[in-house]
Design an enzyme around this catalytic site. Sequence first.
Site, PDB file in Angstrom:
ATOM      1  N   LYS A 183       0.836  -1.206   0.000  1.00  0.00           N
ATOM      2  CA  LYS A 183       0.000   0.000   0.000  1.00  0.00           C
ATOM      3  C   LYS A 183       0.868   1.252   0.000  1.00  0.00           C
ATOM      4  O   LYS A 183       1.602   1.515   0.947  1.00  0.00           O
ATOM      5  CB  LYS A 183      -0.908   0.047   1.230  1.00  0.00           C
ATOM      6  CG  LYS A 183      -1.923   1.188   1.095  1.00  0.00           C
ATOM      7  CD  LYS A 183      -2.532   1.642   2.376  1.00  0.00           C
ATOM      8  CE  LYS A 183      -1.804   2.764   3.054  1.00  0.00           C
ATOM      9  NZ  LYS A 183      -1.857   4.070   2.381  1.00  0.00           N
ATOM     10  N   GLY A 235       7.129   4.403   8.247  1.00  0.00           N
ATOM     11  CA  GLY A 235       6.238   5.539   8.505  1.00  0.00           C
ATOM     12  C   GLY A 235       6.452   6.057   9.914  1.00  0.00           C
ATOM     13  O   GLY A 235       7.558   5.941  10.461  1.00  0.00           O
ATOM     14  N   SER A 236       5.400   6.604  10.493  1.00  0.00           N
ATOM     15  CA  SER A 236       5.541   7.249  11.802  1.00  0.00           C
ATOM     16  C   SER A 236       5.663   6.214  12.917  1.00  0.00           C
ATOM     17  O   SER A 236       5.147   5.100  12.821  1.00  0.00           O
ATOM     18  CB  SER A 236       4.332   8.146  12.054  1.00  0.00           C
ATOM     19  OG  SER A 236       3.161   7.355  12.087  1.00  0.00           O
ATOM     20  N   THR A 237       6.313   6.618  13.990  1.00  0.00           N
ATOM     21  CA  THR A 237       6.454   5.748  15.159  1.00  0.00           C
ATOM     22  C   THR A 237       5.086   5.411  15.738  1.00  0.00           C
ATOM     23  O   THR A 237       4.831   4.281  16.155  1.00  0.00           O
ATOM     24  CB  THR A 237       7.359   6.440  16.202  1.00  0.00           C
ATOM     25  OG1 THR A 237       8.658   6.581  15.612  1.00  0.00           O
ATOM     26  CG2 THR A 237       7.480   5.640  17.477  1.00  0.00           C
ATOM     27  N   GLY A 240       3.557   2.756  13.648  1.00  0.00           N
ATOM     28  CA  GLY A 240       4.387   1.559  13.850  1.00  0.00           C
ATOM     29  C   GLY A 240       4.020   0.845  15.143  1.00  0.00           C
ATOM     30  O   GLY A 240       3.912  -0.384  15.178  1.00  0.00           O
ATOM     31  N   GLU A 257      10.366   0.501  10.157  1.00  0.00           N
ATOM     32  CA  GLU A 257      11.340   1.568   9.948  1.00  0.00           C
ATOM     33  C   GLU A 257      10.606   2.861  10.232  1.00  0.00           C
ATOM     34  O   GLU A 257       9.725   3.253   9.462  1.00  0.00           O
ATOM     35  CB  GLU A 257      11.881   1.488   8.516  1.00  0.00           C
ATOM     36  CG  GLU A 257      13.208   2.185   8.368  1.00  0.00           C
ATOM     37  CD  GLU A 257      13.031   3.609   7.906  1.00  0.00           C
ATOM     38  OE1 GLU A 257      12.952   4.496   8.784  1.00  0.00           O
ATOM     39  OE2 GLU A 257      12.967   3.831   6.696  1.00  0.00           O
ATOM     40  N   GLU A 388      10.204  14.739  15.958  1.00  0.00           N
ATOM     41  CA  GLU A 388      10.533  14.722  14.539  1.00  0.00           C
ATOM     42  C   GLU A 388       9.692  15.801  13.850  1.00  0.00           C
ATOM     43  O   GLU A 388       8.463  15.735  13.849  1.00  0.00           O
ATOM     44  CB  GLU A 388      10.175  13.343  13.968  1.00  0.00           C
ATOM     45  CG  GLU A 388      10.609  13.161  12.549  1.00  0.00           C
ATOM     46  CD  GLU A 388      10.380  11.735  12.035  1.00  0.00           C
ATOM     47  OE1 GLU A 388       9.286  11.184  12.271  1.00  0.00           O
ATOM     48  OE2 GLU A 388      11.277  11.195  11.378  1.00  0.00           O
TER      49      GLU A 388
END
Length: 477
Positions: A183, A235-237, A240, A257, A388
């Site tokens: 995706k 993507g974002s933490t 995740g 990641e 971030e």
Amino acid sequence: MTAWEYAPAPESRDIANLKPSYRIFVDGQFADGTGEPLKTINPATGEVLAEVSTASTADVDRAVRAARRAYDKVWGRMPGTERAKYLFRIARQIAERARELAVLESLDNGKPIRESRDVDVPTASAHFFYHAGWADKLGYAGYGPDPKPLGVAGQVIPWNFPLLMAAWKIAPALACGNTVVLKPAETTPLTALVLAEICQQAELPPGVVNILPGAGDVGAAVVAHPDVNKVAFTGSTEVGKQIQAALAGSGKKLTLELGGKAANIVFEDAALDQAVEGIVNGIFFNQGHVCCAGSRLLASESIVDELLVKLHDRISTLRVGDPLDKNTDVGAINSAEQLAKIKSLVAAGEAEGAERWTSPCPLPDKGFFFAPTVFANVSQAMRIAREEIFGPVLSVLTFRTPDEAVAKANNTPYGLSAGVWTEKGSRILAITQRLRAGVVWANTFNRFDPAAPFGGYQESGFGREGGRAGLEAYLDV
Ligand code: NDP
């Protein structure tokens, strides 16, 4: 002093071969997805580029079933020497269509054509070339004499490197004998769909690669599908963590990641002009939409004033504007949401007392743009030192001793990358070993190679992509 103006040098957008509409790719065919169609826009102008059909839960199921069939009947049993040929073909097709892909990427993402042309597209092709080389040599990779694939891989990627992230995910999966349901991000689906066309052109067997545009719910459905064996997410933490929680106990293999807040450490003996180039590349490359961006500059207190003057001078020359102009250094912010996030963190930096400097560069009247910005006198407690920002904003902190530099660099919940600038080789070795980051660059920054493993510590995720280490994520070992 006479200011020399550059004449515009726009790349032609016709090269992108933009179509009014794009469709999902399942079982080797483009089809109308049964999700709500989305409109993808050009962030440099706000204009709609194309309508894209999206996947529903039923489409996700159809794609996973197609991937399973392809795995069981064709791809999982195909000898590595044969799989390699398809990967080589895809690599070559990406190279042949490089200009088209680069212009399309810049239109959909907002990144300068210089970057999509010179970094994203060639590196995407290189990932397929590199992994084609592994496909028939997996027995020599150090994972046993005959390592087996895992099955169907569900992969979700972000918007900052749309084609490159697709290549990072698909190439190793295919080389190891897995099939894929991927995706792309909602705001940047187009180059992944051209990659699907390339898979067709390469005569990849139907179902080996399936591409499903859509929003986060489609990503959630892909990773949660019971017949997916391996999940890879970039993507974002925050997302995740949700995926990790959702997958707990499922037996699915997972690699994440996620975000970063990298320290770029400049010692007093560093070649400052060279360091300035690396710092600028570290944070302004791709508008700072880079998980491994060098967003925290740690400068030795003895040289920080000189370094800031040099940085301001250099950053003032960066040209911000039309991503398709070959002279542009910093393009458009990918979305209105991301621009709002950058603005709110910059406002927090000012409110917390950091000293803001923003490049006096002109900005276009329309589209989403943010001028390169540097905050000095940043303390570790400030949000701009901890969170971030994912934008063209650098936070500058100082240190007096190497120990202090290491302590500050490691004072983050993340741990994706770091940089060290010094003329002393022994210092490079001593410092890099103490930095808790997956990738550490010495006297350079933001260098990528398919042979070099990439990945994080702590909240930057786990697992490696690229290199021999990256194969492990797609093998049953
Ligand atoms: P997300 O983590 O939301 O997006 C990454 C991908 O995951 C996208 O394809 C997204 O779809 C999809 N997704 C969203 N929710 C879910 C879910 N519940 N399950 C599965 N997949 C999901 O990042 P954002 O784009 O929202 O960016 C937010 C922030 O994250 C940025 O400001 C930046 O700080 C950070 N970020 C870090 C990246 C990195 O490389 N480390 C990359 C991108 C962002 P959709 O596109 O539809 O949202």
